[in-house]
Enzyme design. Structure first.
Site, PDB file in Angstrom:
ATOM      1  N   GLN A  82     -29.542 -35.515 -70.387  1.00  0.00           N
ATOM      2  CA  GLN A  82     -28.376 -34.635 -70.334  1.00  0.00           C
ATOM      3  C   GLN A  82     -28.506 -33.571 -69.242  1.00  0.00           C
ATOM      4  O   GLN A  82     -27.516 -33.103 -68.685  1.00  0.00           O
ATOM      5  CB  GLN A  82     -28.189 -33.972 -71.705  1.00  0.00           C
ATOM      6  CG  GLN A  82     -26.949 -33.121 -71.864  1.00  0.00           C
ATOM      7  CD  GLN A  82     -27.237 -31.870 -72.666  1.00  0.00           C
ATOM      8  OE1 GLN A  82     -28.061 -31.068 -72.278  1.00  0.00           O
ATOM      9  NE2 GLN A  82     -26.542 -31.733 -73.780  1.00  0.00           N
ATOM     10  N   ARG A  90     -34.756 -24.124 -71.453  1.00  0.00           N
ATOM     11  CA  ARG A  90     -33.787 -24.933 -70.708  1.00  0.00           C
ATOM     12  C   ARG A  90     -33.038 -24.066 -69.694  1.00  0.00           C
ATOM     13  O   ARG A  90     -32.869 -24.436 -68.532  1.00  0.00           O
ATOM     14  CB  ARG A  90     -32.804 -25.576 -71.683  1.00  0.00           C
ATOM     15  CG  ARG A  90     -31.753 -26.509 -71.081  1.00  0.00           C
ATOM     16  CD  ARG A  90     -30.930 -27.087 -72.227  1.00  0.00           C
ATOM     17  NE  ARG A  90     -29.916 -28.039 -71.794  1.00  0.00           N
ATOM     18  CZ  ARG A  90     -28.658 -27.758 -71.519  1.00  0.00           C
ATOM     19  NH1 ARG A  90     -28.239 -26.492 -71.589  1.00  0.00           N
ATOM     20  NH2 ARG A  90     -27.811 -28.708 -71.168  1.00  0.00           N
ATOM     21  N   GLN A 129     -21.746 -23.291 -72.273  1.00  0.00           N
ATOM     22  CA  GLN A 129     -21.781 -22.071 -71.470  1.00  0.00           C
ATOM     23  C   GLN A 129     -20.397 -21.742 -70.907  1.00  0.00           C
ATOM     24  O   GLN A 129     -19.639 -22.630 -70.542  1.00  0.00           O
ATOM     25  CB  GLN A 129     -22.784 -22.236 -70.328  1.00  0.00           C
ATOM     26  CG  GLN A 129     -23.313 -20.927 -69.801  1.00  0.00           C
ATOM     27  CD  GLN A 129     -24.647 -21.097 -69.089  1.00  0.00           C
ATOM     28  OE1 GLN A 129     -25.429 -21.965 -69.422  1.00  0.00           O
ATOM     29  NE2 GLN A 129     -24.895 -20.270 -68.106  1.00  0.00           N
ATOM     30  N   SER A 134     -22.642 -29.790 -73.608  1.00  0.00           N
ATOM     31  CA  SER A 134     -23.850 -29.376 -72.895  1.00  0.00           C
ATOM     32  C   SER A 134     -24.808 -28.673 -73.852  1.00  0.00           C
ATOM     33  O   SER A 134     -25.304 -29.294 -74.788  1.00  0.00           O
ATOM     34  CB  SER A 134     -23.475 -28.502 -71.691  1.00  0.00           C
ATOM     35  OG  SER A 134     -24.596 -28.292 -70.845  1.00  0.00           O
ATOM     36  N   LEU A 135     -25.076 -27.369 -73.679  1.00  0.00           N
ATOM     37  CA  LEU A 135     -26.002 -26.689 -74.591  1.00  0.00           C
ATOM     38  C   LEU A 135     -25.517 -26.763 -76.032  1.00  0.00           C
ATOM     39  O   LEU A 135     -26.316 -26.681 -76.981  1.00  0.00           O
ATOM     40  CB  LEU A 135     -26.215 -25.231 -74.180  1.00  0.00           C
ATOM     41  CG  LEU A 135     -25.140 -24.203 -74.566  1.00  0.00           C
ATOM     42  CD1 LEU A 135     -25.417 -23.585 -75.927  1.00  0.00           C
ATOM     43  CD2 LEU A 135     -25.044 -23.112 -73.526  1.00  0.00           C
TER      44      LEU A 135
END
Length: 308
Positions: free
Chosen positions: A250, A117, A9, A92-93
């Site tokens: 995570q 999420r 992000q 992350s994502l």
């Protein structure tokens, strides 16, 4: 050796992936399938919407994955495959994008998981109660120590270990502000409050982790075609049960990006391809593995250049 890496992000921009979709039918198909999986025209928001709406966590997460997978499918159309990499990783994502590219998750499941999420992470903490800040000029151990010292009865923790001079902290707003001031006093070059609406990668995200545990339990996860370097371990993983467990961890755990890239370089990776929007990961990689070659692949010209 080579690693394919996928952004997280913050890399989102209006128009990302549109040129790929215009040139490559396989890239266009990615956006069409994501739209269908979500039951809405996310592609219209990505290409024609406003940046504030795109930046909403529940939109940005599946949108960035779609842009990454569009670039990856365009690469495949030009003859490049996942077997051209020895490892995959994502910030992350971006870990979900990496797993989708490696065949562990279907595109539709990945889109739905990231929408869920994003919503769960946004809803875990009321707006205004959490915050994040980027600390520049201190190493992870120093930031982690100061965060623990000043937390008191609140939460503030090292959330992203991005590179040798950039660590992101996350937690209750007042505790993050208190820690940022303490870190400046300890020699940080800058402490920048980030324009985010929730304290990602902190224990305050535990409600979101519970949501994702339930969601991931209902999704098929296959062994990746090449090993994934998992955020919370900074080491290779291929077993589906371990991948499922680490994706849950995570949500509240530290993104160990600096260690992940250092371990890849130590394993012999000399070339990193950042696939998708932006160039944030490339900058971090250059500060971690200084001798590594880095390529950005987010537009048709980038893919043509791979053959140069």
């Amino acid at each position: 050796m080579r690693a394919f890496v996928f952004p997280g992000q913050g890399a989102q921009t209006i128009g990302m992936g549109r040129e790929l979709a215009e040139v490559y039918p396989a890239a266009r198909e990615v956006f069409d399938r994501v739209d269908e999986a979500l039951g809405e025209k996310l592609s219209d928001l990505i290409w024609n919407g406003d940046i504030d709406t795109l930046t909403l966590t529940q939109n940005a997460q599946p949108a960035l994955m779609a842009a990454s997978m569009a670039a990856f499918r365009a690469m495949e159309a030009e003859g490049f495959t996942i077997q051209d990499a020895n490892f995959v990783a994502g910030h992350s994502l971006g870990e979900y994008s990496a797993l989708c590219a490696a065949g562990s998750l279907t595109l539709e499941d990945t889109a739905r998981l990231l929408r869920m999420r994003g919503q769960a992470m946004q809803e875990a903490v009321p707006v205004g109660q959490g915050a994040m800040a980027a600390i520049l000029g201190l190493d992870f151990a120093t930031v982690d120590h100061i965060a623990r010292e000043v937390a008191g009865d609140e939460v503030v923790q090292a959330a992203n270990d991005n590179d040798p001079g950039q660590v992101v902290i996350s937690g209750h707003k007042e505790a993050v502000e208190r820690a940022a001031e303490a870190m400046k006093a300890a020699g940080a070059k800058r402490a920048l409050m980030l324009p985010v609406s929730a304290p990602f990668h902190s224990v305050l995200m535990q409600p979101a982790a519970a949501v994702m545990a339930d969601a991931l339990a209902g999704v098929d996860i296959h062994p990746p075609a090449v090993p994934l370097i998992a955020n919370v371990r900074a080491e290779a993983v291929t077993e589906p049960g371990a991948i499922r467990r680490l994706l849950v961890e995570q949500v509240t755990g530290t993104v160990r990006w600096r260690e992940s890239i250092a371990n890849l370089a130590g394993a012999g990776v000399t070339e990193f391809w950042e696939i998708g929007a932006g160039k944030a990961l490339s900058g971090m990689i250059k500060r971690i593995a200084r001798d590594a070659a880095v390529r950005n692949i987010g537009a048709p010209a980038d893919i043509v250049a791979l053959r140069g």
